[in-house]
Design an enzyme around this catalytic site. Structure first.
Site, PDB file in Angstrom:
ATOM      1  N   ASN A 297       0.917  -1.047   0.066  1.00 41.31           N
ATOM      2  CA  ASN A 297       0.217  -0.111   0.089  1.00 41.31           C
ATOM      3  C   ASN A 297       0.781   1.363   0.074  1.00 41.31           C
ATOM      4  OD1 ASN A 297      -2.043  -1.668  -0.140  1.00 41.31           O
ATOM      5  ND2 ASN A 297      -2.526  -1.473   2.331  1.00 41.31           N
TER       6      ASN A 297
ATOM      7  N   TYR B 225       0.365  -8.720  -3.153  1.00 41.57           N
ATOM      8  CA  TYR B 225       1.215  -7.755  -2.162  1.00 41.57           C
ATOM      9  C   TYR B 225       2.722  -7.501  -2.112  1.00 41.57           C
ATOM     10  CZ  TYR B 225      -3.702  -6.607  -0.050  1.00 41.57           C
ATOM     11  OH  TYR B 225      -4.981  -6.449   0.229  1.00 41.57           O
TER      12      TYR B 225
ATOM     13  N   HIS C  25      -0.496  -7.280   6.367  1.00 41.84           N
ATOM     14  CA  HIS C  25      -2.060  -7.555   6.427  1.00 41.84           C
ATOM     15  C   HIS C  25      -1.357  -7.684   8.128  1.00 41.84           C
ATOM     16  CE1 HIS C  25      -5.228  -6.438   3.234  1.00 41.84           C
ATOM     17  NE2 HIS C  25      -3.922  -5.159   3.166  1.00 41.84           N
TER      18      HIS C  25
END
EC number: 4.2.2.1
Length: 778
Positions: free
Chosen positions: A200, A259, A250
């Site tokens: 992210n 990811y 996460h």
């Protein structure tokens, strides 16, 4: 193309929008008019569209035509209304539709700019796209709108619109560009980057950098560059890269194959964008990212596919299968090669070339989802005779921080997926991965050099029995879809020890929503993996199975299968239980051996399911796949049940029968809830997983640990680890005479070396990694 400061500054006097030889519409400018941001924008366009390829030859010609057809479909169906730009993507029901709408606009922009699409320079295409962009950023991607998934507002939509604005920068004009930049600033607020980690954070740095280019903001460029620094350090908990090669996202999930790839995609793009510029990435810790290519990513790639064990909930997405993820990784590695050292770049390109050449269907060059840039980079590597394709390595790797192990032999690879107090059972959010309950209780995966490479790609997840995943010991207690998200086991023992070639891997299992407990071990050797289970106890009121394998034979598979020599019919539904079976064999895959005999059951059946069953965003079409499942039935509510079996990937039927008949090849030294150990004299191998202090054969330990001993050429290598990751010192006594200690890790203290060997191994702060000593035998 290699980017550096000299080429960047030299480019200030030359301009083309999307790379040399690529752009049909040339806009000459004087050198004085081209500032640094203009060049960065043009470079980004080149990264989006690709460059240096001939649009009139394959594989580019047909891909460009397909791109044009896709863009034409978007043009003809574009119908801006009160709630959508396209009727099939309502913008008042799903923020994902906003991201998809932005991506369609990007496709239209690319089709307008690059040659060979049939829409090159088509003003109607550009005008329609600009009008739709105006609508999107006026009525939908605009304050005060904020709902649904945050990712679409901060990452998904601006990623695509950034590309769109860079590509059609002059067609949009200053007013629309300025308004769009304000939209990004509204949603990607000043603290957004610092609130995120891992992928992210990488995505947000990319969004911020390209926004900085579009808005000509030095502050945003510096913010994007500096925002990468926290990614470029090793972590000891939470999200990010670990020294052992693990990648967590996460908080609790092994996500190298999802990811992790997204992070590498973003970061590799930023390295390419900023190279040689005022904002070049020069953080000395960038080596962490470079090292991740071979330390974190490559170990999970086999023949071009990226293993499902580290893909998390993405396994439930139809299109994002193991080969597709491998393609994305390969493209990112080739892009990152421009930033690495010459030695790294050569090696990385060789690794990728090997993947491309060995991959089975679906192959990289046939993947229509890849960008033209990704295809062009790969074609350049394939066409370059100076780049030698590197073979698959022969090695064993344990990723203790994320409870994963990968075993590689010359003709096959094997993966073990575990869980512990450090890693959650499985992730299910956004209605995805609804039946992933048991993917972490010792699930095993394997592939051959020339077989089984589409096993998990071909509809495995929607059609496989989720209670009989290969390698797992599971209660048949029914579970609700999506139950147990973010739940961690309370057991700490998961991991093992390796000398780099062979390994002892183990797990203290605790099943989700179940009373099931037990111990499992895998001893990874030259032509087999020896699997032990013990202490298997459950009080759920349901049967408990250990699944030896559940093989997907495809839609019409008729592979010959035999259990203890008894053939199964190749059609229909068939089942058989043999009370004292010693072997089983599945043509085209391999063999299974049950030392000493075991009560073994097998099923051949057609299984059905849909992607919608495991992911609410998936299609509802029913899939049908043929399966052969081999399992051990421990009965209802077993107490202290156990098992021993071998998996022999690629073995012929005769090789399987010979191994089953060889009573001397394997010695099971212990198989209890406290310790599991084997010896294979022909390999000089002893492996022991101690779940409690104790003695096995010549080995004694005073703390739970994993121990591996390899004897060869008058020497022994002793390997020790703390899979619980909570110990301080382990005393290991090997009751065998030694002449001297040849070498040892700094964590190993030799207490005694003579009639026996006594080692004190400091395991505190070793994070479950293997510590070694080499001794000369007396």
């Amino acid at each position: 193309m290699s980017w550096n400061r000299r080429s960047f500054l030299g480019a200030l006097g030359v301009t083309c929008l999307a790379g040399a030889g690529m752009v049909p519409i040339v806009r000459p400018r004087t050198a004085a008019a081209a500032d640094e941001f203009d060049l960065l924008r043009e470079r980004w366009c080149s990264l989006v569209t690709g460059s240096g390829y001939d649009p009139d030859v394959e594989p580019f010609k047909s891909r460009l035509a397909a791109l044009g057809a896709e863009a034409e479909q978007y043009l003809t169906t574009l119908a801006p209304g009160e709630t959508s730009l396209w009727p099939d993507l309502p913008l008042d029901t799903s923020t994902w539709n906003m991201t998809l709408s932005a991506r369609r606009l990007r496709t239209m922009a690319v089709a307008y700019l690059v040659p060979g699409t049939g829409h090159t320079g088509n003003s109607a295409m550009a005008e329609a796209a600009v009008t739709a962009f105006d609508e999107l950023t006026t009525r939908f991607y605009a304050p005060p709108h904020w709902w649904g998934n945050w990712w679409d507002w901060l990452i998904g939509t601006p990623q695509a619109l950034n590309d769109f604005c860079a590509l059609l920068y002059e067609q949009l004009g200053p007013e629309l560009i300025d308004r769009y930049v304000q939209r990004v600033d509204h949603y990607v607020d000043p603290g957004a980057i610092d609130r995120t980690t891992g992928a992210n954070r990488g995505w947000l740095c990319e969004v911020t950098a390209v926004r900085g280019v579009l808005g000509k903001s030095p502050e945003m460029m510096a913010k994007a560059r500096d925002g990468l620094s926290p990614i470029m350090v090793y972590v000891t908990d939470g999200d990010g890269f670990y020294r052992d090669g693990s990648f967590i996202q996460h908080e609790y999930y092994a996500y190298t194959g999802s990811y992790g790839i997204s992070l590498l995609q973003s970061v590799s793009g930023l390295f390419a964008l900023l190279a040689g510029s005022t904002w070049e990435i020069v953080d000395p810790n960038r080596q962490v990212l470079f090292d991740s290519i071979e330390n974190s990513f490559a170990p999970f790639v086999y023949n071009g596919l990226l293993m499902d064990a580290v893909a998390g909930r993405v396994i439930s997405r139809e299109a994002e299968h193991d080969h597709w993820r491998g393609h994305l990784l390969a493209a990112s590695v080739l892009r990152m090669a421009e930033a690495g050292s010459p030695e790294e770049a050569k090696r990385w390109r060789g690794i990728v070339k090997g993947w491309l050449l060995r991959e089975s269907e679906p192959r990289y060059m046939g993947d229509q989802t890849l960008t033209m840039a990704a295809v062009a980079d790969a074609q350049a590597v394939l066409d370059d005779p100076t780049i030698e394709p590197l073979p698959e390595p022969v090695e064993h790797r344990i990723f203790a921080a994320m409870d994963q192990a990968v075993h590689r032999r010359p003709t096959w690879a094997f993966s073990i997926s575990m869980r512990s107090v450090r890693t959650a059972f499985y992730e299910t959010i956004n209605g995805e991965n609804l039946k992933g309950w048991h993917t972490g209780v010792g699930m095993t995966y394997w592939w051959g050099a020339d077989f089984g490479n589409d096993h998990y790609t071909d509809g495995f997840w929607p059609t496989a029995d989720p209670y009989r995943l290969p390698g797992t010991t599971v209660s048949r207690k029914p579970l609700e879809d999506g139950v147990g998200n973010n739940v961690l086991p309370t057991e700490a023992w998961a991991g093992g020890t390796t000398d780099g070639e062979f390994a002892a891997v183990g797990q203290s299992i605790q099943a989700l929503e179940s009373t099931l407990r037990g111990r499992k071990s895998w001893f990874c050797l030259d032509d087999a993996v020896v699997c032990l289970g013990a202490g298997i106890t459950c009080a759920d009121g349901y049967a408990v199975d250990t699944t030896v394998d559940q093989r997907n034979l495809g839609e019409n598979g008729v592979h010959d299968f035999r259990l203890n020599g008894i053939p199964s019919p190749t059609s229909g539904t068939w089942s058989l239980t043999v009370p004292n079976a010693r072997w089983a064999h599945l043509e085209g895959f391999g063999g299974y051996v049950f030392p000493g005999g075991a009560r073994v059951s097998a099923i051949r059946e057609t299984r059905t399911g849909s992607w919608y069953d495991i992911n609410v965003g998936g299609p509802r079409d029913e899939l049908r796949r043929r399966y052969v499942t081999v399992y051990l039935d421990h009965g209802v509510d077993p107490v202290d049940a156990s098992y021993v079996y071998l998996v022999m990937p690629g073995a012929t039927r005769q090789e399987t029968i010979r191994r089953a008949a060889d009573r001397r090849w394997l010695r099971v030294l212990a198989n209890t809830a406290d310790r599991q150990a084997i010896s294979v004299p022909s390999l000089g191998f002893v492996g022991a997983n101690f779940f409690a202090p104790g003695t096995v054969d010549a080995l004694t330990v005073d703390q739970p640990c994993s121990v591996l001993v390899r004897v060869a050429d008058g020497r022994a290598t002793i390997c020790v680890s703390d899979p619980r990751q909570d110990g301080s010192t382990v005393r290991v006594t090997w009751n065998r005479p030694v002449a001297s200690v040849v070498s040892s890790d700094p964590t190993v203290r030799v207490v005694e070396a003579g009639e026996r060997l006594v080692l004190d191994v400091t395991v505190e702060e070793t994070a479950g990694m293997t510590q070694r000593a080499v001794v000369a035998l007396a």
